[in-house]
Motif scaffolding. Sequence first.
Motif, mmCIF file in Angstrom:
data_model
loop_
_atom_site.group_PDB
_atom_site.id
_atom_site.type_symbol
_atom_site.label_atom_id
_atom_site.label_comp_id
_atom_site.label_asym_id
_atom_site.label_seq_id
_atom_site.Cartn_x
_atom_site.Cartn_y
_atom_site.Cartn_z
ATOM 1 N N ALA A 123 0.847 -1.208 0.000
ATOM 2 C CA ALA A 123 0.000 0.000 0.000
ATOM 3 C C ALA A 123 0.878 1.253 0.000
ATOM 4 O O ALA A 123 0.593 2.234 -0.694
ATOM 5 N N ALA A 124 1.950 1.204 0.756
ATOM 6 C CA ALA A 124 2.847 2.368 0.810
ATOM 7 C C ALA A 124 3.500 2.609 -0.550
ATOM 8 O O ALA A 124 3.649 3.757 -0.997
ATOM 9 N N ALA A 125 3.854 1.512 -1.231
ATOM 10 C CA ALA A 125 4.461 1.661 -2.559
ATOM 11 C C ALA A 125 3.459 2.271 -3.537
ATOM 12 O O ALA A 125 3.797 3.159 -4.334
ATOM 13 N N ILE A 126 2.203 1.819 -3.454
ATOM 14 C CA ILE A 126 1.162 2.384 -4.335
ATOM 15 C C ILE A 126 1.001 3.880 -4.037
ATOM 16 O O ILE A 126 0.894 4.712 -4.950
ATOM 17 N N GLY A 127 1.006 4.217 -2.767
ATOM 18 C CA GLY A 127 0.866 5.623 -2.375
ATOM 19 C C GLY A 127 1.969 6.480 -2.969
ATOM 20 O O GLY A 127 1.730 7.568 -3.507
ATOM 21 N N LEU A 128 3.171 5.954 -2.921
ATOM 22 C CA LEU A 128 4.321 6.691 -3.449
ATOM 23 C C LEU A 128 4.188 6.911 -4.964
ATOM 24 O O LEU A 128 4.471 7.991 -5.499
ATOM 25 N N ILE A 129 3.744 5.871 -5.637
ATOM 26 C CA ILE A 129 3.583 5.955 -7.103
ATOM 27 C C ILE A 129 2.528 7.014 -7.450
ATOM 28 O O ILE A 129 2.727 7.870 -8.305
ATOM 29 N N TRP A 130 1.380 6.939 -6.763
ATOM 30 C CA TRP A 130 0.294 7.883 -7.108
ATOM 31 C C TRP A 130 0.699 9.318 -6.777
ATOM 32 O O TRP A 130 0.422 10.248 -7.530
ATOM 33 N N ARG A 131 1.377 9.488 -5.651
ATOM 34 C CA ARG A 131 1.758 10.856 -5.261
ATOM 35 C C ARG A 131 2.680 11.506 -6.289
ATOM 36 O O ARG A 131 2.690 12.713 -6.440
ATOM 37 N N SER A 132 3.455 10.694 -7.008
ATOM 38 C CA SER A 132 4.394 11.306 -7.960
ATOM 39 C C SER A 132 3.778 11.458 -9.357
ATOM 40 O O SER A 132 4.414 11.941 -10.285
ATOM 41 N N ARG A 133 2.534 11.073 -9.508
ATOM 42 C CA ARG A 133 1.893 11.087 -10.833
ATOM 43 C C ARG A 133 1.650 12.515 -11.336
ATOM 44 O O ARG A 133 1.108 13.355 -10.625
ATOM 45 N N ASP A 134 2.043 12.752 -12.593
ATOM 46 C CA ASP A 134 1.716 14.051 -13.192
ATOM 47 C C ASP A 134 1.210 13.886 -14.629
ATOM 48 O O ASP A 134 1.245 14.825 -15.415
ATOM 49 N N ASP A 135 0.713 12.696 -14.971
ATOM 50 C CA ASP A 135 0.266 12.414 -16.347
ATOM 51 C C ASP A 135 -0.886 13.318 -16.779
ATOM 52 O O ASP A 135 -1.806 13.566 -16.005
ATOM 53 N N ARG A 136 -0.817 13.761 -18.008
ATOM 54 C CA ARG A 136 -1.925 14.529 -18.608
ATOM 55 C C ARG A 136 -1.743 14.523 -20.119
ATOM 56 O O ARG A 136 -1.695 15.552 -20.785
ATOM 57 N N TYR A 137 -1.695 13.292 -20.649
ATOM 58 C CA TYR A 137 -1.368 13.105 -22.061
ATOM 59 C C TYR A 137 -2.308 13.874 -22.984
ATOM 60 O O TYR A 137 -1.863 14.546 -23.908
#
Length: 371
Positions: free
Chosen positions: A332-346
């Motif tokens: 869960a912590a790894a998922i949290g880290l991934i989502w927090r760094s997301r900046d996609d807006r293709y």
Amino acid sequence: MAERVIPLADHRYAASLPRVPLDAAPPDGLLADQLGRELRDLRISVTDRCNFRCSYCMPKEVFDKQYSFLPHASLLSFEEITRAARLFVAHGVRKLRLTGGEPLLRKNLEVLIQMLSGVQTGEGKPLDLTLTTNGSLLARKARVLKEAGLQRVTVSLDALDDATFRRMNDVDFPVADVLTGIDEAQRAGLGPIKVNMVVKRGTNDHEILPMARHFRGTPLVLRFIEYMDVGATNGWRMDEVLPSAQVIARIHAEHALEPLEASSPGETAQRWRYRDGGGEIGVISSVTQAFCRDCNRARLSTEGKLFLCLFASQGHDLRSLLRGSYSDEQIAAAIGLIWRSRDDRYSELRAARGAEGGSGQRRVEMHYIGG
Ligand code: SF4
């Protein structure tokens, strides 16, 4: 006899191994990415196979008899999917959508649905559990899916005219069987049913009005989707995109429409209703009116790679964590880290780059992560 080696990973799409933080706080359901977008919607692809060969998704020339789909050992098991879903729900996900490929091709899918229907939010509420299908197997499966706990379905249907439909699915599948599937889904109580039509100018835009007329006055919600540049195999061209504004204008000329408010944050479709009470339609304008700012969706591929955008070229290898010796808290912590760094807006960037502008990177195919 030579040993047969079954590859356990698909190297067609790059995936980085997620970082597992050592001192992570447990999920509080308030996760937000770099643009402040919360995580609310998880799309889970349960198979990369499909029995259709629609040119905008799995063109026959590429996905032929020689194409190697993922071996069974590569796919996330039902237990792995359910475990992952629980962790995403702890982070705030409220909607689970099963996709493919064609999800009804996954054997014993109803068992997975039963498992997922037992997952609840932190407040003990059930999730919105739904599925997107091409409808070909729906007549046979609707009842058992409903009994397993599925709430509703979205059916892809690109034309009512049989010849056009057969040409578009490219396997000569008759439209009547999909319509029977929709009827069965309605009878089974898998509603409100949404019907998704991908509109390709010059291919099926002549079907906009017949489709609108067919579903007008029913509880089904027909949604028109702009043809998108997903994947790398569909030979997308901007001149084949019919802007949603033109779809609305064509229908409005026959039956007056008025806009409706979005029913939930992050909803992809703009809603319209017939002024005379004939029901509702929607348009999904990913090309001409990007909605990245509200995008709250994550996608889990068939083999457990987490993608943060439909147009991503790289995923995050969650399967390695699910099959490793990691605790729920760590994953869960790894998922949290991934989502927090997301900046996609293709889609937003595509619009900014201009009509033909892709990112130049190889994008993941839609049949692999669902639409
Ligand atoms: S382009 Fe990516 S970020 Fe934008 S709406 Fe689509 S999936 Fe979301």
